[in-house]
Design an enzyme around this catalytic site. Structure first.
Site, mmCIF file in Angstrom:
data_model
loop_
_atom_site.group_PDB
_atom_site.id
_atom_site.type_symbol
_atom_site.label_atom_id
_atom_site.label_comp_id
_atom_site.label_asym_id
_atom_site.label_seq_id
_atom_site.Cartn_x
_atom_site.Cartn_y
_atom_site.Cartn_z
ATOM 1 N N CYS A 283 26.623 -6.682 -26.379
ATOM 2 C CA CYS A 283 26.418 -8.139 -26.505
ATOM 3 C C CYS A 283 24.995 -8.473 -26.960
ATOM 4 O O CYS A 283 24.052 -7.744 -26.656
ATOM 5 C CB CYS A 283 26.657 -8.813 -25.177
ATOM 6 S SG CYS A 283 28.246 -8.433 -24.450
ATOM 7 N N ARG B 120 24.562 -4.391 -33.342
ATOM 8 C CA ARG B 120 24.762 -3.873 -31.985
ATOM 9 C C ARG B 120 26.232 -3.676 -31.655
ATOM 10 O O ARG B 120 26.556 -3.010 -30.683
ATOM 11 C CB ARG B 120 24.155 -4.849 -30.970
ATOM 12 C CG ARG B 120 22.642 -4.925 -31.026
ATOM 13 C CD ARG B 120 22.144 -6.086 -30.213
ATOM 14 N NE ARG B 120 22.370 -5.894 -28.795
ATOM 15 C CZ ARG B 120 21.421 -5.568 -27.927
ATOM 16 N NH1 ARG B 120 20.198 -5.387 -28.341
ATOM 17 N NH2 ARG B 120 21.700 -5.431 -26.648
ATOM 18 N N TRP C 180 30.624 -8.163 -26.774
ATOM 19 C CA TRP C 180 31.361 -6.895 -26.836
ATOM 20 C C TRP C 180 32.157 -6.852 -25.539
ATOM 21 O O TRP C 180 31.586 -6.740 -24.450
ATOM 22 C CB TRP C 180 30.375 -5.729 -26.924
ATOM 23 C CG TRP C 180 31.007 -4.396 -27.153
ATOM 24 C CD1 TRP C 180 31.374 -3.857 -28.356
ATOM 25 C CD2 TRP C 180 31.332 -3.422 -26.158
ATOM 26 N NE1 TRP C 180 31.917 -2.609 -28.161
ATOM 27 C CE2 TRP C 180 31.905 -2.319 -26.832
ATOM 28 C CE3 TRP C 180 31.214 -3.369 -24.771
ATOM 29 C CZ2 TRP C 180 32.341 -1.175 -26.171
ATOM 30 C CZ3 TRP C 180 31.650 -2.237 -24.099
ATOM 31 C CH2 TRP C 180 32.201 -1.155 -24.806
ATOM 32 N N ASN D 80 24.446 -11.220 -20.909
ATOM 33 C CA ASN D 80 24.621 -9.791 -21.175
ATOM 34 C C ASN D 80 24.557 -9.064 -19.845
ATOM 35 O O ASN D 80 23.714 -9.401 -19.008
ATOM 36 C CB ASN D 80 23.486 -9.246 -22.056
ATOM 37 C CG ASN D 80 23.642 -9.631 -23.504
ATOM 38 O OD1 ASN D 80 24.566 -10.361 -23.864
ATOM 39 N ND2 ASN D 80 22.715 -9.166 -24.329
ATOM 40 N N GLY D 81 25.387 -8.057 -19.667
ATOM 41 C CA GLY D 81 25.387 -7.303 -18.422
ATOM 42 C C GLY D 81 26.728 -7.437 -17.731
ATOM 43 O O GLY D 81 27.711 -7.881 -18.334
ATOM 44 N N GLU E 118 27.517 17.155 -32.354
ATOM 45 C CA GLU E 118 27.031 15.917 -32.964
ATOM 46 C C GLU E 118 27.799 15.629 -34.257
ATOM 47 O O GLU E 118 28.153 14.484 -34.555
ATOM 48 C CB GLU E 118 25.516 16.035 -33.225
ATOM 49 C CG GLU E 118 24.916 14.917 -34.059
ATOM 50 C CD GLU E 118 25.072 13.531 -33.445
ATOM 51 O OE1 GLU E 118 25.509 13.406 -32.292
ATOM 52 O OE2 GLU E 118 24.783 12.552 -34.159
ATOM 53 N N LYS F 226 29.982 12.332 -35.087
ATOM 54 C CA LYS F 226 29.690 11.508 -36.269
ATOM 55 C C LYS F 226 30.968 11.249 -37.044
ATOM 56 O O LYS F 226 31.263 10.134 -37.451
ATOM 57 C CB LYS F 226 28.666 12.256 -37.130
ATOM 58 C CG LYS F 226 27.696 11.464 -37.897
ATOM 59 C CD LYS F 226 26.459 11.079 -37.157
ATOM 60 C CE LYS F 226 26.713 10.226 -35.975
ATOM 61 N NZ LYS F 226 25.632 10.046 -35.061
ATOM 62 N N GLU G 260 33.527 8.936 -34.935
ATOM 63 C CA GLU G 260 33.185 7.538 -34.674
ATOM 64 C C GLU G 260 33.260 6.670 -35.926
ATOM 65 O O GLU G 260 33.577 5.490 -35.825
ATOM 66 C CB GLU G 260 31.825 7.403 -33.988
ATOM 67 C CG GLU G 260 30.635 7.781 -34.832
ATOM 68 C CD GLU G 260 29.317 7.678 -34.070
ATOM 69 O OE1 GLU G 260 29.185 6.819 -33.202
ATOM 70 O OE2 GLU G 260 28.417 8.483 -34.375
ATOM 71 N N HIS H 247 40.401 30.576 -26.295
ATOM 72 C CA HIS H 247 40.825 30.454 -24.896
ATOM 73 C C HIS H 247 41.754 29.259 -24.701
ATOM 74 O O HIS H 247 41.740 28.615 -23.651
ATOM 75 C CB HIS H 247 39.596 30.378 -23.977
ATOM 76 C CG HIS H 247 38.792 31.634 -24.024
ATOM 77 N ND1 HIS H 247 39.183 32.792 -23.382
ATOM 78 C CD2 HIS H 247 37.652 31.955 -24.695
ATOM 79 C CE1 HIS H 247 38.303 33.753 -23.626
ATOM 80 N NE2 HIS H 247 37.368 33.273 -24.442
ATOM 81 N N LYS I 126 25.887 -0.605 -30.558
ATOM 82 C CA LYS I 126 24.681 0.172 -30.854
ATOM 83 C C LYS I 126 23.875 0.449 -29.584
ATOM 84 O O LYS I 126 23.280 1.495 -29.437
ATOM 85 C CB LYS I 126 23.825 -0.609 -31.858
ATOM 86 C CG LYS I 126 22.562 0.097 -32.295
ATOM 87 C CD LYS I 126 22.871 1.278 -33.183
ATOM 88 C CE LYS I 126 21.647 2.060 -33.597
ATOM 89 N NZ LYS I 126 22.004 3.397 -34.068
HETATM 90 C C1 F6R Z 1 26.504 7.974 -31.915
HETATM 91 C C2 F6R Z 1 25.612 7.096 -31.183
HETATM 92 C C3 F6R Z 1 25.742 7.035 -29.710
HETATM 93 C C4 F6R Z 1 24.343 6.929 -29.062
HETATM 94 C C5 F6R Z 1 24.479 6.700 -27.550
HETATM 95 C C6 F6R Z 1 23.135 6.651 -26.858
HETATM 96 O O1 F6R Z 1 26.254 7.922 -33.279
HETATM 97 O O2 F6R Z 1 24.801 6.419 -31.759
HETATM 98 O O3 F6R Z 1 26.449 8.114 -29.186
HETATM 99 O O4 F6R Z 1 23.642 8.096 -29.325
HETATM 100 O O5 F6R Z 1 25.164 5.507 -27.306
HETATM 101 O O6 F6R Z 1 22.342 5.636 -27.367
HETATM 102 P P1 F6R Z 1 20.782 5.634 -27.133
HETATM 103 O O7 F6R Z 1 20.222 6.765 -27.900
HETATM 104 O O8 F6R Z 1 20.329 4.304 -27.642
HETATM 105 O O9 F6R Z 1 20.568 5.797 -25.659
#
Ligand code: F6R
Length: 589
Positions: free
Chosen positions: A2, A27, A72, A98-99, A466, A470, A473, A489, A584
């Site tokens: 949010c 975000r 969100w 927010n929260g 990772e 990527k 997502e 396994h 984000k």
């Molecule tokens: C994936 C991604 C998320 C963030 C995660 C932590 O591309 O961006 O998995 O890495 O939400 O976010 P931060 O680094 O802001 O704590």
């Protein structure tokens, strides 16, 4: 997640709120709304979906005070009725939140018994009605009484029909107040406002900001929840840099992938000789983070343990915080977070506070995490695409700098080799980026599948995790990742003719073992894409040949995999910068 924006000044608030909300779109959100005060009282407009839907229905709103929100969804589905702002029953207050209000069910029944009716399914609506309940003409008293009833986390923007002030209160969720010559703003994120001002008050938990315009000038009073005035310094944000728009790139993600050589160079320049006092006299490390930041932590574990012999544990922050971890006073808890606002990472850090040293690798200056652990900044610049790229690789860079420091302290001769390699890393990444054409050409093969498997050993396993994240997502392809030796396994039963397997193999010491694992999946019909600095073309259907590097090749493999995810998502027509359901900055647990 949010986003909050608020405005008070002499202009029409509506376009300013739209502009701020637009800057917060990155975000992640699924509905939006604004509230303004005009001659008829508070007017609220909200809509489901993208901001353009709201702009269509709310452009004619006017008033010099207003609040806006991108939501969100947590409590209640993403529709207009659950969107913020929420209006109190009498129409006196509108709030954006927010929260999460953890005791909202109890407050809802308290208010329902007293005649309040609820129009949304959110936890936030109780706040608007509580303000009504406690209001007898004094807004500040109503805010203080309301906040004393709330359990959970909140950043709130509040306006009152009877009052020409803008109010903000914070507990745990980020909130700032921005000041310009004749106007003032609130926002959940400085980035919402950096085209308007660079001067901010960063609110701490338990602080309330009361903002007014007196004689054409903005006036701010900050007080605590006991009503005591607090003197605060302003923070001057960096001037808006490279990240304000996409430039010639079709997506922020691609732009940010290409910004990596510069981001790495900036971060290295800042950190190579910077004092890192949190490293002195430590016996072991716990590195924690969420999502990609956890993958950085995992890579840190492999690299630091292998090169320095130090005991290193890597953990997912949301697990670490609740598993009663064994911490020794000589340990370092190192939290990794691009945003510095991730609720679980902050929570995990608080668990370690007072038990051992705490430090954090963070990209956003003055974010919440930097106030509870010693910051070691990355200098990625602001990251707009939801999927992290330069944020992730600069985190890795800092972990390699930490490794370097530990080696230097011991007089280890490998320190010189590592330092030389880190200095050359921006060039190596630029070289890896030249692979884009080749990667684009093979992306349709992956794009035509609904599942992909990623394998790697050691630090390559972290890089493969990772890479899988990527891909999934942004392209919505289910991507599963395993240590290369683990596949047999159980999961190998899923491999059949044509299954896509991406194998990352950059560690000379483990190469033969990974090659054997590739041969195992090939024998079952898999289509193997190798990412390696060695010639393993004889066991791969396609090979992405990244530049040679002794220590940092997992970073280069990650860059190649970012390009792969990007082009696969592009081929599938996905909304690359704003993938569905994602935020984000994840400011709730
Ligand atoms: C994936 C991604 C998320 C963030 C995660 C932590 O591309 O961006 O998995 O890495 O939400 O976010 P931060 O680094 O802001 O704590």
């Amino acid at each position: 997640m949010c986003g909050i924006v608020g405005y008070i000044g002499n202009q029409n608030a509506t376009p300013i709120l739209f502009n701020g909300l637009k800057r917060l779109e990155y975000r992640g959100y699924d509905s939006a709304g604004i509230a303004t005060i005009d001659s008829n009282g508070i007017s609220i407009k909200k809509s489901e979906g993208r901001l353009c839907n709201l702009i269509q229905i709310a452009s004619s709103e006017c008033g010099n005070i207003g609040i806006g929100h991108t939501r969100w969804a947590t409590h209640g589905c993403p529709d207009a009725k659950n969107a913020h702002p929420h209006l109190s029953q009498s129409g006196a207050f509108a709030i954006v939140h927010n929260g999460i209000i953890e005791n909202y069910a109890e407050l809802k029944s308290f208010l329902s018994i007293r005649g309040f009716t609820f129009v949304s399914d959110t936890d936030s609506e109780v706040i608007a009605h509580l303000l009504d309940y406690y209001y007898d003409g004094d807004v500040i008293e109503a805010i203080l009484a309301t906040s004393s009833r709330l359990v959970g986390s909140y950043a709130l923007g509040i306006i009152c029909r009877d009052d020409h002030r803008l109010f903000a209160i914070k507990k745990d969720s980020p909130l700032v107040v921005g000041l310009s010559k004749s106007e003032a703003y609130i926002a959940s994120d400085m980035q919402a406002l950096t085209d308007k001002t660079r001067d901010f008050y960063i609110l701490d938990s338990g602080e309330i900001a009361i903002i007014s315009i007196v004689g054409g000038l903005p006036k701010i009073r900050v007080m605590n929840t006991r009503g005591k005035t607090i003197q605060k310094d302003t923070y001057r944000a960096e001037a808006e840099g490279e990240t304000a728009d996409k430039g010639d790139y079709p997506h922020f993600m691609l732009k940010e992938i290409y910004e990596q050589p510069a981001a790495i160079e900036r971060t290295l320049k800042a950190q190579l000789n910077a004092p890192l006092p949190f490293l002195s006299n430590i016996g072991g490390m716990h590195i924690i983070g969420c999502g990609s930041a956890y993958h950085a932590a995992l890579m840190g574990k492999y690299v630091i343990e292998a090169l320095t012999g130090m005991r290193v544990n890597a953990d997912i922050a949301s697990e670490f915080r609740y598993r009663n971890p064994r911490l020794q006073s000589s340990d370092l808890l190192l939290a990794i977070s691009q945003s510095g606002e991730t609720a679980d990472t902050i929570g995990a850090c608080l668990v370690a506070q007072n038990k051992c040293k705490t430090a954090c690798i963070v990209n956003v200056p003055e974010s919440s995490l930097t106030h509870i652990a010693s910051p070691m900044y990355t200098y990625a610049g602001s990251e707009v695409a939801v999927a992290t790229t330069k944020g992730f690789t600069t985190q890795l860079l800092n972990l390699y700098v930490i490794t370097l420091r530990l080696l230097q302290k011991r007089g280890d001769i490998r320190a010189k080799l590592l330092q030389d390699e880190l200095t050359a890393l921006p060039f190596a990444i630029a070289k890896a980026l030249e692979l884009e054409g080749q990667i684009k050409n093979l992306s349709p093969i992956v794009a035509s599948h609904e599942t992909a498997y990623f394998i790697g050993r050691g630090a390559d396993y972290a890089s493969a995790k990772e890479s899988a994240l990527k891909l999934k997502e942004i392209s919505y392809i289910h991507a599963d990742c395993y240590p290369a030796g683990e596949l047999k396994h159980g999961t190998i039963s899923l491999i059949e003719k044509g299954s896509v397997v991406v194998a990352i193999a950059t560690d000379q010491a483990l190469l033969d073992k990974t090659v054997s694992n590739i041969i195992e999946v090939k024998a079952r019909g898999a289509f193997v894409i190798g990412i390696s600095c060695f010639d393993i073309s004889h066991v791969c259907d396609k090979l992405i040949s990244i530049p040679q590097a002794q220590y940092t090749s997992p970073i280069l493999a990650s860059v190649a995999a970012q390009l792969l995810a990007y082009h696969v998502a592009l081929a599938r027509g996905c909304d690359i910068d704003k993938p569905r359901n994602l935020a984000k900055s994840v400011t709730v647990e």
